[in-house]
Design a protein around this motif. Sequence first.
Motif, PDB file in Angstrom:
ATOM      1  N   VAL A 120       0.900  -1.332  -0.292  1.00 20.74           N
ATOM      2  CA  VAL A 120       0.026  -0.260   0.217  1.00 20.74           C
ATOM      3  C   VAL A 120       1.395   0.999  -0.360  1.00 20.74           C
ATOM      4  O   VAL A 120       1.748   1.070   1.140  1.00 20.74           O
ATOM      5  CB  VAL A 120      -1.005  -0.058   0.911  1.00 20.74           C
ATOM      6  N   VAL A 121       0.427   2.574  -0.988  1.00 23.22           N
ATOM      7  CA  VAL A 121       1.279   3.303  -0.590  1.00 23.22           C
ATOM      8  C   VAL A 121       0.845   4.185  -0.139  1.00 23.22           C
ATOM      9  O   VAL A 121      -0.259   5.316  -0.703  1.00 23.22           O
ATOM     10  CB  VAL A 121       1.719   3.926  -2.332  1.00 23.22           C
ATOM     11  N   VAL A 122       1.789   5.022   1.005  1.00 18.64           N
ATOM     12  CA  VAL A 122       1.354   6.234   1.799  1.00 18.64           C
ATOM     13  C   VAL A 122       2.382   7.220   1.626  1.00 18.64           C
ATOM     14  O   VAL A 122       3.417   7.029   1.536  1.00 18.64           O
ATOM     15  CB  VAL A 122       1.322   5.619   3.218  1.00 18.64           C
ATOM     16  N   ALA A 123       1.420   7.425   0.817  1.00 21.27           N
ATOM     17  CA  ALA A 123       2.277   9.564   0.293  1.00 21.27           C
ATOM     18  C   ALA A 123       2.185  10.342   1.289  1.00 21.27           C
ATOM     19  O   ALA A 123       0.766  10.661   1.691  1.00 21.27           O
ATOM     20  CB  ALA A 123       1.617   9.632  -1.446  1.00 21.27           C
ATOM     21  N   TYR A 124       2.873  10.624   1.507  1.00 23.36           N
ATOM     22  CA  TYR A 124       3.541  11.971   2.602  1.00 23.36           C
ATOM     23  C   TYR A 124       2.793  13.262   1.589  1.00 23.36           C
ATOM     24  O   TYR A 124       3.067  13.549   0.086  1.00 23.36           O
ATOM     25  CB  TYR A 124       4.652  12.617   3.144  1.00 23.36           C
ATOM     26  N   VAL A 125       2.164  14.627   1.958  1.00 19.93           N
ATOM     27  CA  VAL A 125       1.259  15.336   1.483  1.00 19.93           C
ATOM     28  C   VAL A 125       2.082  16.318   0.148  1.00 19.93           C
ATOM     29  O   VAL A 125       2.291  17.169  -0.153  1.00 19.93           O
ATOM     30  CB  VAL A 125       0.309  15.899   2.353  1.00 19.93           C
ATOM     31  N   ASN A 126       3.171  16.387   1.162  1.00 15.19           N
ATOM     32  CA  ASN A 126       4.811  16.830  -0.134  1.00 15.19           C
ATOM     33  C   ASN A 126       4.771  15.917  -0.998  1.00 15.19           C
ATOM     34  O   ASN A 126       6.018  15.605  -0.660  1.00 15.19           O
ATOM     35  CB  ASN A 126       5.809  17.186   1.064  1.00 15.19           C
ATOM     36  N   THR A 127       4.452  15.843  -1.631  1.00 15.26           N
ATOM     37  CA  THR A 127       4.520  15.315  -3.236  1.00 15.26           C
ATOM     38  C   THR A 127       3.312  16.003  -4.449  1.00 15.26           C
ATOM     39  O   THR A 127       2.357  16.463  -3.516  1.00 15.26           O
ATOM     40  CB  THR A 127       3.700  13.847  -2.845  1.00 15.26           C
ATOM     41  N   THR A 128       3.842  15.948  -5.029  1.00 14.80           N
ATOM     42  CA  THR A 128       2.914  16.949  -6.340  1.00 14.80           C
ATOM     43  C   THR A 128       1.699  15.712  -6.667  1.00 14.80           C
ATOM     44  O   THR A 128       1.366  14.607  -6.177  1.00 14.80           O
ATOM     45  CB  THR A 128       3.983  16.666  -7.868  1.00 14.80           C
ATOM     46  N   ALA A 129       0.171  16.372  -6.922  1.00 14.34           N
ATOM     47  CA  ALA A 129      -0.430  15.689  -7.302  1.00 14.34           C
ATOM     48  C   ALA A 129      -0.322  14.678  -8.206  1.00 14.34           C
ATOM     49  O   ALA A 129      -1.171  13.328  -8.226  1.00 14.34           O
ATOM     50  CB  ALA A 129      -1.525  17.086  -8.670  1.00 14.34           C
ATOM     51  N   GLU A 130       0.564  14.894  -9.248  1.00 10.45           N
ATOM     52  CA  GLU A 130       0.830  13.292 -10.465  1.00 10.45           C
ATOM     53  C   GLU A 130       1.533  11.947  -9.187  1.00 10.45           C
ATOM     54  O   GLU A 130       0.686  10.753  -9.646  1.00 10.45           O
ATOM     55  CB  GLU A 130       1.255  13.460 -11.454  1.00 10.45           C
ATOM     56  N   VAL A 131       1.866  12.404  -8.516  1.00 11.91           N
ATOM     57  CA  VAL A 131       2.289  11.583  -7.193  1.00 11.91           C
ATOM     58  C   VAL A 131       1.235  10.814  -6.705  1.00 11.91           C
ATOM     59  O   VAL A 131       0.653   9.870  -6.119  1.00 11.91           O
ATOM     60  CB  VAL A 131       3.831  11.530  -6.375  1.00 11.91           C
ATOM     61  N   LYS A 132       0.763  12.100  -6.286  1.00  7.75           N
ATOM     62  CA  LYS A 132      -0.559  11.118  -4.920  1.00  7.75           C
ATOM     63  C   LYS A 132      -1.710  10.657  -6.199  1.00  7.75           C
ATOM     64  O   LYS A 132      -2.226   9.510  -5.643  1.00  7.75           O
ATOM     65  CB  LYS A 132      -1.155  12.365  -5.116  1.00  7.75           C
ATOM     66  N   ALA A 133      -1.987  10.658  -7.442  1.00  7.62           N
ATOM     67  CA  ALA A 133      -2.446  10.211  -7.673  1.00  7.62           C
ATOM     68  C   ALA A 133      -2.272   8.520  -7.878  1.00  7.62           C
ATOM     69  O   ALA A 133      -3.166   7.713  -8.283  1.00  7.62           O
ATOM     70  CB  ALA A 133      -2.031  10.804  -9.619  1.00  7.62           C
TER      71      ALA A 133
ATOM     72  N   LYS B 117      -8.209  11.262  -9.262  1.00  6.10           N
ATOM     73  CA  LYS B 117      -6.795   9.923  -8.608  1.00  6.10           C
ATOM     74  C   LYS B 117      -6.551  10.420  -7.219  1.00  6.10           C
ATOM     75  O   LYS B 117      -6.881   9.804  -6.260  1.00  6.10           O
ATOM     76  CB  LYS B 117      -6.116   9.585  -9.894  1.00  6.10           C
ATOM     77  N   ALA B 118      -6.471  12.211  -7.038  1.00  2.55           N
ATOM     78  CA  ALA B 118      -5.140  12.403  -6.125  1.00  2.55           C
ATOM     79  C   ALA B 118      -6.235  12.390  -4.878  1.00  2.55           C
ATOM     80  O   ALA B 118      -5.922  12.101  -4.062  1.00  2.55           O
ATOM     81  CB  ALA B 118      -4.577  13.175  -6.777  1.00  2.55           C
ATOM     82  N   LYS B 119      -7.589  12.929  -5.276  1.00  2.00           N
ATOM     83  CA  LYS B 119      -8.663  13.739  -4.071  1.00  2.00           C
ATOM     84  C   LYS B 119      -8.563  12.005  -3.749  1.00  2.00           C
ATOM     85  O   LYS B 119      -8.898  12.251  -2.755  1.00  2.00           O
ATOM     86  CB  LYS B 119      -9.149  13.371  -4.832  1.00  2.00           C
ATOM     87  N   ARG B 120      -8.296  10.916  -4.476  1.00  2.00           N
ATOM     88  CA  ARG B 120      -9.165   9.588  -3.455  1.00  2.00           C
ATOM     89  C   ARG B 120      -7.611   9.434  -2.390  1.00  2.00           C
ATOM     90  O   ARG B 120      -8.390   8.913  -1.396  1.00  2.00           O
ATOM     91  CB  ARG B 120      -8.964   8.880  -4.334  1.00  2.00           C
ATOM     92  N   ALA B 121      -6.723   9.533  -3.038  1.00  2.00           N
ATOM     93  CA  ALA B 121      -6.072   9.712  -1.517  1.00  2.00           C
ATOM     94  C   ALA B 121      -5.520  10.499  -0.480  1.00  2.00           C
ATOM     95  O   ALA B 121      -5.948  10.028   0.351  1.00  2.00           O
ATOM     96  CB  ALA B 121      -4.540   9.467  -2.617  1.00  2.00           C
ATOM     97  N   ILE B 122      -6.358  11.428  -0.737  1.00  3.73           N
ATOM     98  CA  ILE B 122      -5.904  12.919   0.486  1.00  3.73           C
ATOM     99  C   ILE B 122      -7.662  12.413   1.149  1.00  3.73           C
ATOM    100  O   ILE B 122      -7.528  13.044   2.051  1.00  3.73           O
ATOM    101  CB  ILE B 122      -6.604  14.409  -0.524  1.00  3.73           C
ATOM    102  N   ASP B 123      -8.840  12.324   0.261  1.00  2.00           N
ATOM    103  CA  ASP B 123     -10.561  11.599   0.602  1.00  2.00           C
ATOM    104  C   ASP B 123      -9.613  10.916   1.672  1.00  2.00           C
ATOM    105  O   ASP B 123     -10.329  11.519   3.124  1.00  2.00           O
ATOM    106  CB  ASP B 123     -11.156  11.365  -0.347  1.00  2.00           C
ATOM    107  N   LYS B 124      -9.539   9.782   1.683  1.00  2.00           N
ATOM    108  CA  LYS B 124      -9.405   8.601   2.364  1.00  2.00           C
ATOM    109  C   LYS B 124      -8.305   9.157   3.884  1.00  2.00           C
ATOM    110  O   LYS B 124      -8.710   9.168   4.821  1.00  2.00           O
ATOM    111  CB  LYS B 124      -7.857   7.655   1.467  1.00  2.00           C
ATOM    112  N   MET B 125      -7.280   9.972   3.589  1.00  2.00           N
ATOM    113  CA  MET B 125      -6.126  10.578   4.635  1.00  2.00           C
ATOM    114  C   MET B 125      -7.723  11.466   5.595  1.00  2.00           C
ATOM    115  O   MET B 125      -7.782  11.230   6.818  1.00  2.00           O
ATOM    116  CB  MET B 125      -5.526  11.292   4.222  1.00  2.00           C
ATOM    117  N   LEU B 126      -8.236  12.630   5.101  1.00  2.00           N
ATOM    118  CA  LEU B 126      -8.801  13.085   5.203  1.00  2.00           C
ATOM    119  C   LEU B 126     -10.283  12.372   7.020  1.00  2.00           C
ATOM    120  O   LEU B 126     -10.140  12.892   7.722  1.00  2.00           O
ATOM    121  CB  LEU B 126     -10.110  14.134   4.944  1.00  2.00           C
ATOM    122  N   GLN B 127     -10.795  10.982   6.373  1.00  2.00           N
ATOM    123  CA  GLN B 127     -11.714  10.512   6.423  1.00  2.00           C
ATOM    124  C   GLN B 127     -11.316   9.409   7.865  1.00  2.00           C
ATOM    125  O   GLN B 127     -11.590   9.849   8.534  1.00  2.00           O
ATOM    126  CB  GLN B 127     -11.952   9.340   5.395  1.00  2.00           C
TER     127      GLN B 127
END
Length: 303
Positions: A106-119, A288-298
Amino acid sequence: MDSIVKKIKDLKERRKAVILVHNYQPPEIQDIADFLGDSLGLSQKAAQTDAEVIVFCGVHFMAETASILSPKKVVLVPEITAGCPMANMINAEKLRKLKGEHPGAVVVAYVNTTAEVKAESDVCCTSANAVKIVNSLDTKKIIFIPDKYLGQYVASQTGKEIIFWEGYCPIHIKILADDVGKAKREHLEAEVIVHPECTPDVIALADKVLSTSGMCNYAQKTKSKEMIIGTEIGIIYRLQKENKDKKFYPVSKHAVCENMKKNSLEKVLWSLEEMKYEVKVEEKTRRKAKRAIDKMLQYSRVD
Ligand code: 13P
Ligand code: SF4
């Protein structure tokens, strides 16, 4: 003649804009903030605000996160070259290659990444919630990008098997264990509070390991009157402003993030006048990036 601060305030109202500011920004920028915070607080605000325009005073990935969460709003940065060197230490292609080498992780991305990496990632985290997010994952095998030091700290707190990326914050590595030791000898009563982007030898000497807003909250509630602070120097202004009866000693005066210091009041005013520079993420990447951020906020909401 109106002061520049008044001009910003008037124009901000006309544009229905909100000014979001990170804790490392210069004092005069912190003073005009509608919301001053860490990466987690700023992304929560960006998701909630009903303003039409967000002026983001921080670094580029933070504005991108705001645009990902609020695509109908205009997100502006007063200085387009203010980036985060750590965020640029990995890109989508390198991450895809790493994922290929570790199927099922599972890939956990620190928010200090670009949108394409979050995606390309499964879930985001910030320094405030990294341990909590990793703990809440069922899987044992985790790829953590891009900060190897934050990743190592998370591994030490969770006992999970973590695959690191060779990234780091070029500012936090200037905070040295020897300097922490020296500050401790000079201020015998002081508590040591450091950011998890610091190296493990520095973290080992700390009483608390906290995000920037975590530090601000803790400083207000602790009984200690003196604190040694291991993070970017800009936070000292806020800590001192909010705790006039306490003393804060930065571990290193060399821990200055040049990118965070590129903003000025003139640039903020210009940004609102010209409605520049707009930060917008291409729709397919954004979703795609929003999915990873939403999961974090959740995950961050569940206690
Ligand atoms: P925080 O989320 O703790 O404010 O950290 C952001 C950052 O860039 C640290 O270097
Ligand atoms: Fe990036 Fe480090 Fe600056 Fe934070 S302090 S924005 S991680 S370079």
